[in-house]
Design a protein around this motif. Structure first.
Motif, PDB file in Angstrom:
ATOM      1  N   ASN A   4      45.763  -3.495   7.391  1.00 24.32           N
ATOM      2  CA  ASN A   4      47.011  -4.244   7.529  1.00 24.32           C
ATOM      3  C   ASN A   4      46.836  -5.461   8.436  1.00 24.32           C
ATOM      4  N   ALA A   5      45.964  -5.345   9.426  1.00 26.36           N
ATOM      5  CA  ALA A   5      45.770  -6.434  10.384  1.00 26.36           C
ATOM      6  C   ALA A   5      44.888  -7.558   9.843  1.00 26.36           C
ATOM      7  N   TYR A   6      43.953  -7.225   8.953  1.00 25.80           N
ATOM      8  CA  TYR A   6      42.925  -8.205   8.599  1.00 25.80           C
ATOM      9  C   TYR A   6      42.928  -8.680   7.144  1.00 25.80           C
ATOM     10  N   VAL A   7      43.503  -7.940   6.201  1.00 22.91           N
ATOM     11  CA  VAL A   7      43.393  -8.359   4.805  1.00 22.91           C
ATOM     12  C   VAL A   7      44.082  -9.700   4.587  1.00 22.91           C
ATOM     13  N   GLY A   8      43.444 -10.519   3.728  1.00 25.28           N
ATOM     14  CA  GLY A   8      43.988 -11.825   3.402  1.00 25.28           C
ATOM     15  C   GLY A   8      44.292 -11.949   1.933  1.00 25.28           C
ATOM     16  N   GLU A   9      44.720 -13.126   1.548  1.00 26.45           N
ATOM     17  CA  GLU A   9      45.098 -13.373   0.150  1.00 26.45           C
ATOM     18  C   GLU A   9      43.927 -13.159  -0.795  1.00 26.45           C
ATOM     19  N   LEU A  36      35.493 -10.352   8.776  1.00 32.67           N
ATOM     20  CA  LEU A  36      34.775  -9.219   8.208  1.00 32.67           C
ATOM     21  C   LEU A  36      35.087  -8.021   9.100  1.00 32.67           C
ATOM     22  N   PHE A  37      35.583  -6.938   8.504  1.00 36.16           N
ATOM     23  CA  PHE A  37      36.002  -5.794   9.298  1.00 36.16           C
ATOM     24  C   PHE A  37      35.622  -4.503   8.579  1.00 36.16           C
ATOM     25  N   GLY A  38      35.642  -3.407   9.315  1.00 34.74           N
ATOM     26  CA  GLY A  38      35.320  -2.133   8.684  1.00 34.74           C
ATOM     27  C   GLY A  38      35.187  -1.017   9.691  1.00 34.74           C
ATOM     28  N   SER A  39      34.488   0.029   9.287  1.00 32.21           N
ATOM     29  CA  SER A  39      34.305   1.197  10.142  1.00 32.21           C
ATOM     30  C   SER A  39      33.018   1.897   9.750  1.00 32.21           C
ATOM     31  N   THR A  40      32.473   2.670  10.676  1.00 33.99           N
ATOM     32  CA  THR A  40      31.273   3.449  10.400  1.00 33.99           C
ATOM     33  C   THR A  40      31.226   4.650  11.335  1.00 33.99           C
ATOM     34  N   ILE A  41      30.650   5.741  10.876  1.00 34.64           N
ATOM     35  CA  ILE A  41      30.523   6.950  11.680  1.00 34.64           C
ATOM     36  C   ILE A  41      29.242   6.855  12.503  1.00 34.64           C
ATOM     37  N   LEU A  42      29.356   7.019  13.801  1.00 31.17           N
ATOM     38  CA  LEU A  42      28.210   6.902  14.699  1.00 31.17           C
ATOM     39  C   LEU A  42      27.526   8.252  14.887  1.00 31.17           C
ATOM     40  N   GLY A  43      26.229   8.194  15.174  1.00 36.45           N
ATOM     41  CA  GLY A  43      25.474   9.410  15.423  1.00 36.45           C
ATOM     42  C   GLY A  43      25.170   9.634  16.896  1.00 36.45           C
ATOM     43  N   ARG A  44      25.120   8.549  17.674  1.00 41.83           N
ATOM     44  CA  ARG A  44      24.786   8.634  19.100  1.00 41.83           C
ATOM     45  C   ARG A  44      25.876   7.973  19.933  1.00 41.83           C
ATOM     46  N   GLY A  45      26.005   8.439  21.180  1.00 47.31           N
ATOM     47  CA  GLY A  45      26.962   7.836  22.087  1.00 47.31           C
ATOM     48  C   GLY A  45      28.386   8.283  21.872  1.00 47.31           C
ATOM     49  N   VAL A  46      28.604   9.239  20.971  1.00 47.43           N
ATOM     50  CA  VAL A  46      29.930   9.798  20.721  1.00 47.43           C
ATOM     51  C   VAL A  46      29.823  11.316  20.757  1.00 47.43           C
ATOM     52  N   ARG A  47      30.941  11.960  20.943  1.00 45.53           N
ATOM     53  CA  ARG A  47      30.957  13.422  20.968  1.00 45.53           C
ATOM     54  C   ARG A  47      31.346  13.951  19.597  1.00 45.53           C
ATOM     55  N   HIS A  48      30.458  14.704  18.987  1.00 43.47           N
ATOM     56  CA  HIS A  48      30.756  15.370  17.721  1.00 43.47           C
ATOM     57  C   HIS A  48      31.149  16.817  18.000  1.00 43.47           C
ATOM     58  N   ASN A  49      32.169  17.297  17.315  1.00 42.95           N
ATOM     59  CA  ASN A  49      32.508  18.707  17.436  1.00 42.95           C
ATOM     60  C   ASN A  49      31.525  19.545  16.605  1.00 42.95           C
TER      61      ASN A  49
END
Length: 246
Positions: A74-79, A181-194
């Motif tokens: 919602n914040a980044y998409v353009g025409e 250019l925007f997006g997301s990715t799942i990290l493997g290091r530096g985050v806490r995984h359950n």
């Protein structure tokens, strides 16, 4: 799909059908690792993707709700928008567009994902491109106001800094001067995984669905910042949400 001939096929009512090829003199990255990362998206998997991934996994495993990721759209998409790694098209279907009839192009290596996503947002008559984003892509003179690369990097082989820079290099020429250019990715290091997250990370990386055991926020920032300006990275749960500009 054959990597040696006509690789990229475009259709849709808002653009003339065109054929895209790898740029002359450039090597294609058609490795088994790239193929493995997208091969899992069969029609059956895509049928349950919204419920299992966007519903359950995002909330309880990676701990970044799909509604949070939707806010980024919602914040980044353009025409004029290019979406790379399209999944089922859920975000494109649910986000708030700045115009009534956006010009949307879908780019993915997996033809099943392209088919499902393009049918889902058929009201926008999207163009479709079947391509490996790690290969050079010639999109002609088109410039996009926004480019989304949602949940893409963790499916690509290699170090995060390198693959983020490679993707940004491939897509930056088609980003408008004030585009994002925007997006997301799942990290493997530096985050806490359950517990479930750790088990799924091991399973998905062993099967080649993910390639992100060493991916961390610093690598993402370095890779994007080498090609884009104003890079911002926010980590929610195990997911890095990012954006950068031309």
């Amino acid at each position: 799909m054959s990597y040696g001939s006509a690789l990229f096929h475009v259709g849709g009512q808002n653009t003339c059908p065109r054929t895209f090829r790898a740029l002359p003199g450039e090597e294609l990255s058609s490795s088994d690792e790239v193929e493995a990362g997208q091969r899992v998206y069969t029609p059956l998997v895509l049928w349950g993707y919204d419920l299992l991934v966007l519903g359950f996994s995002n909330r309880f495993v990676w701990r970044c709700r799909s509604s949070t990721m939707l806010e980024r759209y919602n914040a980044y998409v353009g025409e004029r928008h290019l979406d790379v790694g399209v999944g089922t098209g859920w975000f494109l279907d649910h986000c708030t567009w700045p115009v009534e009839t956006p010009q949307i192009t879908l780019l993915d290596l997996n033809e099943n994902s392209l088919s499902v996503a393009s049918k889902r947002i058929r009201r926008y008559a999207p163009a479709t491109i079947q391509a490996n984003v790690l290969d050079p892509v010639d999109l002609g003179d088109v410039r996009f106001d926004s480019i989304g690369v949602n949940y893409l990097f963790h499916c690509l082989p290699g170090e995060l800094e390198s693959k983020a820079a490679t993707v940004a290099t491939s897509l930056r020429p088609y980003l408008a001067s004030d585009g994002a250019l925007f997006g997301s990715t799942i990290l493997g290091r530096g985050v806490r995984h359950n517990l479930l997250g750790r088990r799924l990370m091991r399973l998905y990386n062993r099967k080649g669905i993910f390639s992100n055991l060493e991916d961390d926020q610093r690598g993402l920032e370095r890779g994007l910042s080498s090609k884009l300006t104003g890079v911002e990275v926010d980590v929610v749960g195990a997911v890095a949400l990012f954006a950068g500009r031309q």
